[in-house]
Scaffold this active site. Structure first.
Site, PDB file in Angstrom:
ATOM      1  N   ASP A 234      29.995  43.211  27.999  1.00  0.00           N
ATOM      2  CA  ASP A 234      31.397  43.623  28.107  1.00  0.00           C
ATOM      3  C   ASP A 234      31.596  44.696  27.042  1.00  0.00           C
ATOM      4  O   ASP A 234      31.510  44.406  25.842  1.00  0.00           O
ATOM      5  CB  ASP A 234      32.308  42.405  27.857  1.00  0.00           C
TER       6      ASP A 234
ATOM      7  N   TRP B 158      34.955  61.967  43.180  1.00  0.00           N
ATOM      8  CA  TRP B 158      35.000  61.440  44.551  1.00  0.00           C
ATOM      9  C   TRP B 158      33.632  60.902  44.989  1.00  0.00           C
ATOM     10  O   TRP B 158      33.084  61.313  46.032  1.00  0.00           O
ATOM     11  CB  TRP B 158      35.443  62.527  45.522  1.00  0.00           C
TER      12      TRP B 158
ATOM     13  N   TYR C  11      44.769  56.258  34.418  1.00  0.00           N
ATOM     14  CA  TYR C  11      43.302  56.296  34.530  1.00  0.00           C
ATOM     15  C   TYR C  11      42.762  57.595  33.917  1.00  0.00           C
ATOM     16  O   TYR C  11      41.851  57.570  33.085  1.00  0.00           O
ATOM     17  CB  TYR C  11      42.905  56.174  35.997  1.00  0.00           C
TER      18      TYR C  11
ATOM     19  N   VAL D  32      27.949  53.147  40.881  1.00  0.00           N
ATOM     20  CA  VAL D  32      27.019  54.096  40.247  1.00  0.00           C
ATOM     21  C   VAL D  32      25.941  53.342  39.473  1.00  0.00           C
ATOM     22  O   VAL D  32      24.747  53.655  39.579  1.00  0.00           O
ATOM     23  CB  VAL D  32      27.781  55.081  39.324  1.00  0.00           C
TER      24      VAL D  32
ATOM     25  N   GLY E 227      28.556  47.870  39.321  1.00  0.00           N
ATOM     26  CA  GLY E 227      29.399  48.826  40.045  1.00  0.00           C
ATOM     27  C   GLY E 227      28.574  49.769  40.905  1.00  0.00           C
ATOM     28  O   GLY E 227      27.343  49.704  40.918  1.00  0.00           O
TER      29      GLY E 227
ATOM     30  N   THR F 277      35.394  61.856  34.619  1.00  0.00           N
ATOM     31  CA  THR F 277      35.977  62.067  35.943  1.00  0.00           C
ATOM     32  C   THR F 277      36.724  63.395  36.081  1.00  0.00           C
ATOM     33  O   THR F 277      37.243  63.925  35.093  1.00  0.00           O
ATOM     34  CB  THR F 277      36.962  60.915  36.239  1.00  0.00           C
TER      35      THR F 277
HETATM   36  N1  LIG Z   1      33.788  56.347  42.123  1.00  0.00           N
HETATM   37  C1  LIG Z   1      34.301  57.551  41.911  1.00  0.00           C
HETATM   38  O1  LIG Z   1      34.814  58.204  42.831  1.00  0.00           O
HETATM   39  C2  LIG Z   1      34.257  58.167  40.552  1.00  0.00           C
HETATM   40  C3  LIG Z   1      34.733  59.479  40.387  1.00  0.00           C
HETATM   41  C4  LIG Z   1      34.699  60.065  39.129  1.00  0.00           C
HETATM   42  C5  LIG Z   1      34.189  59.352  38.056  1.00  0.00           C
HETATM   43  N2  LIG Z   1      33.758  58.078  38.213  1.00  0.00           N
HETATM   44  C6  LIG Z   1      33.254  57.365  37.042  1.00  0.00           C
HETATM   45  O2  LIG Z   1      31.953  56.895  37.330  1.00  0.00           O
HETATM   46  C7  LIG Z   1      31.695  55.722  36.564  1.00  0.00           C
HETATM   47  C8  LIG Z   1      31.154  54.629  37.470  1.00  0.00           C
HETATM   48  O3  LIG Z   1      32.160  54.301  38.409  1.00  0.00           O
HETATM   49  P1  LIG Z   1      31.890  53.489  39.741  1.00  0.00           P
HETATM   50  O4  LIG Z   1      32.340  54.338  40.849  1.00  0.00           O
HETATM   51  O5  LIG Z   1      30.526  52.927  39.738  1.00  0.00           O
HETATM   52  O6  LIG Z   1      32.971  52.337  39.546  1.00  0.00           O
HETATM   53  P2  LIG Z   1      32.889  50.787  39.892  1.00  0.00           P
HETATM   54  O7  LIG Z   1      32.123  50.563  41.135  1.00  0.00           O
HETATM   55  O8  LIG Z   1      34.289  50.296  39.791  1.00  0.00           O
HETATM   56  O9  LIG Z   1      32.031  50.205  38.698  1.00  0.00           O
HETATM   57  C9  LIG Z   1      32.557  50.061  37.400  1.00  0.00           C
HETATM   58  C10 LIG Z   1      31.845  48.899  36.763  1.00  0.00           C
HETATM   59  O10 LIG Z   1      32.344  48.762  35.432  1.00  0.00           O
HETATM   60  C11 LIG Z   1      32.414  47.387  35.154  1.00  0.00           C
HETATM   61  N3  LIG Z   1      33.326  47.085  34.064  1.00  0.00           N
HETATM   62  C12 LIG Z   1      34.684  47.053  34.066  1.00  0.00           C
HETATM   63  N4  LIG Z   1      35.128  46.683  32.846  1.00  0.00           N
HETATM   64  C13 LIG Z   1      34.019  46.490  32.077  1.00  0.00           C
HETATM   65  C14 LIG Z   1      33.820  46.090  30.742  1.00  0.00           C
HETATM   66  N5  LIG Z   1      34.852  45.807  29.914  1.00  0.00           N
HETATM   67  N6  LIG Z   1      32.560  45.989  30.269  1.00  0.00           N
HETATM   68  C15 LIG Z   1      31.511  46.258  31.076  1.00  0.00           C
HETATM   69  N7  LIG Z   1      31.629  46.626  32.361  1.00  0.00           N
HETATM   70  C16 LIG Z   1      32.883  46.741  32.844  1.00  0.00           C
HETATM   71  C17 LIG Z   1      32.889  46.760  36.450  1.00  0.00           C
HETATM   72  O11 LIG Z   1      32.542  45.389  36.447  1.00  0.00           O
HETATM   73  P3  LIG Z   1      33.505  44.296  37.125  1.00  0.00           P
HETATM   74  O12 LIG Z   1      33.603  44.686  38.559  1.00  0.00           O
HETATM   75  O13 LIG Z   1      32.791  43.018  36.869  1.00  0.00           O
HETATM   76  O14 LIG Z   1      34.810  44.429  36.388  1.00  0.00           O
HETATM   77  C18 LIG Z   1      32.091  47.559  37.476  1.00  0.00           C
HETATM   78  O15 LIG Z   1      30.853  46.927  37.741  1.00  0.00           O
HETATM   79  C19 LIG Z   1      33.000  55.393  35.861  1.00  0.00           C
HETATM   80  O16 LIG Z   1      32.980  55.907  34.556  1.00  0.00           O
HETATM   81  C20 LIG Z   1      34.044  56.144  36.665  1.00  0.00           C
HETATM   82  O17 LIG Z   1      35.172  56.457  35.880  1.00  0.00           O
HETATM   83  C21 LIG Z   1      33.757  57.471  39.440  1.00  0.00           C
END
Ligand SMILES: NC(=O)c1ccc[n+]([C@@H]2O[C@H](COP(=O)([O-])OP(=O)(O)OC[C@H]3O[C@@H](n4cnc5c(N)ncnc54)[C@H](OP(=O)(O)O)[C@@H]3O)[C@@H](O)[C@H]2O)c1
Length: 285
Positions: A38, A149, A124, A14, A12, A99
């Protein structure tokens, strides 16, 4: 230098960025994509005492989660708890990412601090809040780091990347002006996560977001200005013009006050961060 950094959700935004940033600082990194670990299942056998696990895995599709509450809960709550339990079992530390969507009170207008009352509006947000609780129940010494964000701003699907592509054309764009948060550059978030991994910051709950508050409209105008496009091409609209399955907080900016007292270096302002993350488009030079 901290012990080995172990990253879940490394495919993902981050997780991928964090793995790169940690490795570029010469740290020992073990990065697991969702197919390699997973988090709804058992932890890999390589996890060891002294590891610092950063849980970047989550079900992050906010709108999809409304219709898939069970799946979102399995990853964001049960899965997060599994990671914490695995860390507790082997003697690893854990930094879990949460978040701003754990907040959402109507009428909020000052940045939320670490001890403010939560009140998620969406599946969520509720599953992420349940994840915070599950993590701290399984491993009370874990860190829960809320951010907001997040963008990389390059060629991905994040808001900044999308607005840069729009700015490169000639169309106008309508952007919501009644949702306010703390836009955060992924590089600044990762620097904060790596500082926490080093030790010396007190938990359990921390906020790591670029300072200040902006609406999506403010952010879009700033992106246009930054790449040399005309900000007047961005027009403000209300959220009612873009109905989505999941309700978003009208205000979810995060305060750094409590986290700074806990020893975390405050992140730069959102506008400065945008300027460092986004360089002008070649065609506008
Ligand atoms: N992006 C934002 O704006 C934002 C804001 C606030 C907080 N956050 C938090 O920051 C963190 C990272 O988010 P991100 O933006 O990097 O999101 P992201 O790009 O959607 O990455 C999330 C990753 O988690 C993986 N994942 C999903 N289900 C899983 C499982 N069962 N086991 C292992 N991996 C799994 C996904 O893999 P697949 O694609 O293969 O499913 C994806 O690679 C999260 O906790 C999110 O809630 C993000």
């Amino acid at each position: 230098m901290a012990d080995r950094i172990v990253i879940t959700g490394a495919g993902g935004m981050v997780g991928r960025f964090l793995a790169g940033q940690a490795a570029s600082q010469g740290r020992d990194v073990l990065a697991y994509t969702s197919s390699e670990w997973d988090i709804t299942g058992p932890a890999p056998g390589e996890l060891a005492a002294g590891d610092v696990v950063v849980n970047c895995a989550a079900f992050t599709q906010v709108d999809l989660a409304e219709g898939e509450a069970e799946r979102a809960h399995a990853v964001n709550a049960t899965g997060a708890g599994n990671v914490a339990a695995a860390c507790a079992r082997v003697g690893a530390s854990l930094i879990h990412i949460s978040t701003d969507y754990v907040f959402g009170a109507a009428g909020a207008h000052v940045p939320y601090d670490i001890d403010d009352a939560t009140g998620p509006l969406s599946v969520y947000g509720r599953t992420k809040l349940a994840g915070e609780h599950a993590v701290l129940a399984a491993l009370p010494t874990a860190y829960v780091v809320r951010t907001s964000w997040v963008y990389e701003g390059a060629d991905g699907g994040d808001f900044v990347a999308a607005m840069r592509r729009t700015a490169a054309g000639s169309d106008t764009v309508d952007v919501v002006a009644d949702q306010i948060g703390s836009p955060t550059y992924v590089g600044d978030l990762c620097a904060a996560l790596l500082q926490i991994a080093e030790g010396g910051v007190r938990g359990p709950i921390l906020h790591a977001a670029n300072a200040g508050a902006a609406s999506r409209f403010d952010q879009a105008q700033a992106i246009f200005a930054e790449v040399g496009a005309d900000p007047a091409r961005v027009r403000p609209v209300g959220s009612d013009r873009h109905p989505r399955p999941a309700p978003r907080p009208s205000y979810s900016a995060l305060s750094a006050a409590g986290s700074t007292r806990a020893g975390l270096t405050p992140l730069q302002g959102w506008r400065e961060a945008l300027a460092t993350a986004v360089r002008p488009l070649p065609s506008t030079r």
